[in-house]
Design a protein around this motif. Structure first.
Motif, mmCIF file in Angstrom:
data_model
loop_
_atom_site.group_PDB
_atom_site.id
_atom_site.type_symbol
_atom_site.label_atom_id
_atom_site.label_comp_id
_atom_site.label_asym_id
_atom_site.label_seq_id
_atom_site.Cartn_x
_atom_site.Cartn_y
_atom_site.Cartn_z
ATOM 1 N N LYS A 36 32.658 9.730 103.396
ATOM 2 C CA LYS A 36 32.886 9.226 102.040
ATOM 3 C C LYS A 36 34.331 9.478 101.664
ATOM 4 O O LYS A 36 34.851 10.569 101.889
ATOM 5 C CB LYS A 36 31.978 9.943 101.041
ATOM 6 C CG LYS A 36 30.580 9.437 100.997
ATOM 7 C CD LYS A 36 29.825 10.099 99.858
ATOM 8 C CE LYS A 36 28.420 9.571 99.773
ATOM 9 N NZ LYS A 36 27.667 10.217 98.696
ATOM 10 N N ILE A 37 34.974 8.448 101.085
ATOM 11 C CA ILE A 37 36.343 8.615 100.607
ATOM 12 C C ILE A 37 36.419 8.157 99.153
ATOM 13 O O ILE A 37 35.711 7.241 98.734
ATOM 14 C CB ILE A 37 37.375 7.830 101.456
ATOM 15 C CG1 ILE A 37 37.090 6.332 101.433
ATOM 16 C CG2 ILE A 37 37.440 8.354 102.874
ATOM 17 C CD1 ILE A 37 38.229 5.485 101.952
ATOM 18 N N ALA A 38 37.281 8.824 98.387
ATOM 19 C CA ALA A 38 37.487 8.436 96.992
ATOM 20 C C ALA A 38 38.397 7.215 96.955
ATOM 21 O O ALA A 38 39.414 7.166 97.647
ATOM 22 C CB ALA A 38 38.103 9.585 96.209
ATOM 23 N N PHE B 176 43.763 20.128 100.993
ATOM 24 C CA PHE B 176 43.395 19.130 101.994
ATOM 25 C C PHE B 176 42.724 17.891 101.404
ATOM 26 O O PHE B 176 42.423 16.950 102.117
ATOM 27 C CB PHE B 176 42.514 19.749 103.086
ATOM 28 C CG PHE B 176 43.290 20.652 103.985
ATOM 29 C CD1 PHE B 176 44.169 20.121 104.929
ATOM 30 C CD2 PHE B 176 43.197 22.023 103.870
ATOM 31 C CE1 PHE B 176 44.916 20.953 105.755
ATOM 32 C CE2 PHE B 176 43.936 22.863 104.692
ATOM 33 C CZ PHE B 176 44.801 22.325 105.635
ATOM 34 N N ARG B 177 42.480 17.911 100.105
ATOM 35 C CA ARG B 177 41.870 16.744 99.469
ATOM 36 C C ARG B 177 42.892 15.627 99.417
ATOM 37 O O ARG B 177 44.010 15.813 98.945
ATOM 38 C CB ARG B 177 41.408 17.096 98.052
ATOM 39 C CG ARG B 177 40.693 15.918 97.395
ATOM 40 C CD ARG B 177 40.167 16.266 96.038
ATOM 41 N NE ARG B 177 39.118 17.251 96.157
ATOM 42 C CZ ARG B 177 38.771 18.089 95.194
ATOM 43 N NH1 ARG B 177 39.415 18.078 94.056
ATOM 44 N NH2 ARG B 177 37.802 18.943 95.361
ATOM 45 N N ARG B 178 42.497 14.471 99.916
ATOM 46 C CA ARG B 178 43.410 13.327 99.925
ATOM 47 C C ARG B 178 43.373 12.626 98.576
ATOM 48 O O ARG B 178 42.330 12.590 97.921
ATOM 49 C CB ARG B 178 42.978 12.337 101.003
ATOM 50 C CG ARG B 178 43.081 12.933 102.397
ATOM 51 C CD ARG B 178 42.734 11.908 103.401
ATOM 52 N NE ARG B 178 43.787 10.902 103.394
ATOM 53 C CZ ARG B 178 43.879 9.927 104.271
ATOM 54 N NH1 ARG B 178 42.989 9.800 105.210
ATOM 55 N NH2 ARG B 178 44.859 9.055 104.207
ATOM 56 N N PRO B 179 44.486 12.058 98.164
ATOM 57 C CA PRO B 179 44.452 11.270 96.925
ATOM 58 C C PRO B 179 43.553 10.052 97.143
ATOM 59 O O PRO B 179 43.357 9.617 98.282
ATOM 60 C CB PRO B 179 45.909 10.858 96.718
ATOM 61 C CG PRO B 179 46.547 11.000 98.051
ATOM 62 C CD PRO B 179 45.786 12.046 98.804
ATOM 63 N N PRO B 180 43.008 9.487 96.072
ATOM 64 C CA PRO B 180 42.136 8.314 96.236
ATOM 65 C C PRO B 180 42.878 7.151 96.896
ATOM 66 O O PRO B 180 44.065 6.947 96.661
ATOM 67 C CB PRO B 180 41.745 7.949 94.803
ATOM 68 C CG PRO B 180 42.037 9.145 93.985
ATOM 69 C CD PRO B 180 43.140 9.887 94.690
ATOM 70 N N ASN C 241 33.194 6.684 95.109
ATOM 71 C CA ASN C 241 33.173 7.150 96.492
ATOM 72 C C ASN C 241 32.652 6.043 97.386
ATOM 73 O O ASN C 241 31.541 5.558 97.195
ATOM 74 C CB ASN C 241 32.292 8.393 96.640
ATOM 75 C CG ASN C 241 32.957 9.611 96.042
ATOM 76 O OD1 ASN C 241 34.152 9.822 96.223
ATOM 77 N ND2 ASN C 241 32.197 10.404 95.319
ATOM 78 N N LYS C 242 33.464 5.651 98.359
ATOM 79 C CA LYS C 242 33.100 4.603 99.307
ATOM 80 C C LYS C 242 32.626 5.243 100.597
ATOM 81 O O LYS C 242 33.280 6.141 101.127
ATOM 82 C CB LYS C 242 34.304 3.702 99.591
ATOM 83 C CG LYS C 242 33.992 2.599 100.600
ATOM 84 C CD LYS C 242 35.135 1.633 100.715
ATOM 85 C CE LYS C 242 34.823 0.490 101.647
ATOM 86 N NZ LYS C 242 33.688 -0.324 101.253
ATOM 87 N N MET C 243 31.494 4.759 101.084
ATOM 88 C CA MET C 243 30.975 5.230 102.360
ATOM 89 C C MET C 243 31.556 4.351 103.464
ATOM 90 O O MET C 243 31.371 3.139 103.457
ATOM 91 C CB MET C 243 29.445 5.131 102.370
ATOM 92 C CG MET C 243 28.826 5.582 103.673
ATOM 93 S SD MET C 243 28.621 7.353 103.801
ATOM 94 C CE MET C 243 27.281 7.609 102.675
ATOM 95 N N LEU C 244 32.280 4.971 104.385
ATOM 96 C CA LEU C 244 32.850 4.226 105.509
ATOM 97 C C LEU C 244 31.790 4.041 106.601
ATOM 98 O O LEU C 244 30.746 4.688 106.588
ATOM 99 C CB LEU C 244 34.066 4.973 106.070
ATOM 100 C CG LEU C 244 35.224 5.171 105.085
ATOM 101 C CD1 LEU C 244 36.354 5.956 105.742
ATOM 102 C CD2 LEU C 244 35.741 3.839 104.562
#
Length: 169
Positions: free
Chosen positions: A100-102, A15-19, A92-95
């Motif tokens: 947090k998304i890579a 379930f980990r999304r690619p960056p 890691n960007k905080m939306l």
């Protein structure tokens, strides 16, 4: 490792999304009097950490053009951007919603020739020109630190000829 732990780990990996892709500019200039190169850092709007200008893909623009556009919008700098990528780093960007998304940032060198008095994000960030060594100390991402130092070494291997042309040593 137990079977349940292995299964849980496998499910998490599935379930980990690619960056997500972003493009950034390593903005630099060479001081006229001393010939010393320096790099522009700015603070992020949310956490205040030291970063380079970067942003999401833009329709109709090539990746290096996006990097140059972000440098202008975020820091008010214009100049000559290289079309070949220097490298990339992940952070890691905080939306806005706290998730947090890579993000993978492709970085392009931009030699600054013009500083705008007014630009889109003026007053929203702190900007500072620092040595490459200081920039590498200030940024958090290890891959970005390495990119900065590698680019600094590349600049150090260039010299100006008597005609003002840049050449490699």
């Amino acid at each position: 490792m137990t079977l349940i732990a292995r299964l849980a780990n496998d499910v998490q990996l599935m379930f980990r999304r690619p960056p997500r892709q972003q493009y950034g500019a390593l903005c630099y200039r060479v001081k006229k009097k001393s010939g010393e190169p320096e790099m522009l850092l700015l603070t992020s709007r949310d956490t205040g950490r030291w970063v380079i200008p970067k942003g999401w893909p833009m329709s109709g623009k090539l990746s290096h053009e996006v990097a140059a556009q972000e440098a202008y919008e975020e820091a008010g700098v214009r100049g000559t951007v290289e079309t070949e990528m220097l490298g990339a780093f992940i952070y890691n960007k905080m939306l806005r919603d706290g998730v947090k998304i890579a993000c993978r940032v492709q970085v392009y060198a931009l030699e600054v020739s013009d500083l705008a008095k007014n630009f889109k994000e003026k007053g929203e960030r702190k900007l500072e020109w620092v040595s490459f060594e200081e920039a590498a100390i200030r940024v958090n991402e290890p891959e970005l630190k390495a990119l900065i130092l590698a680019f600094s070494r590349r600049l150090g291997n260039r010299q100006t000829t008597s005609e003002g042309q840049v050449s490699s040593k």
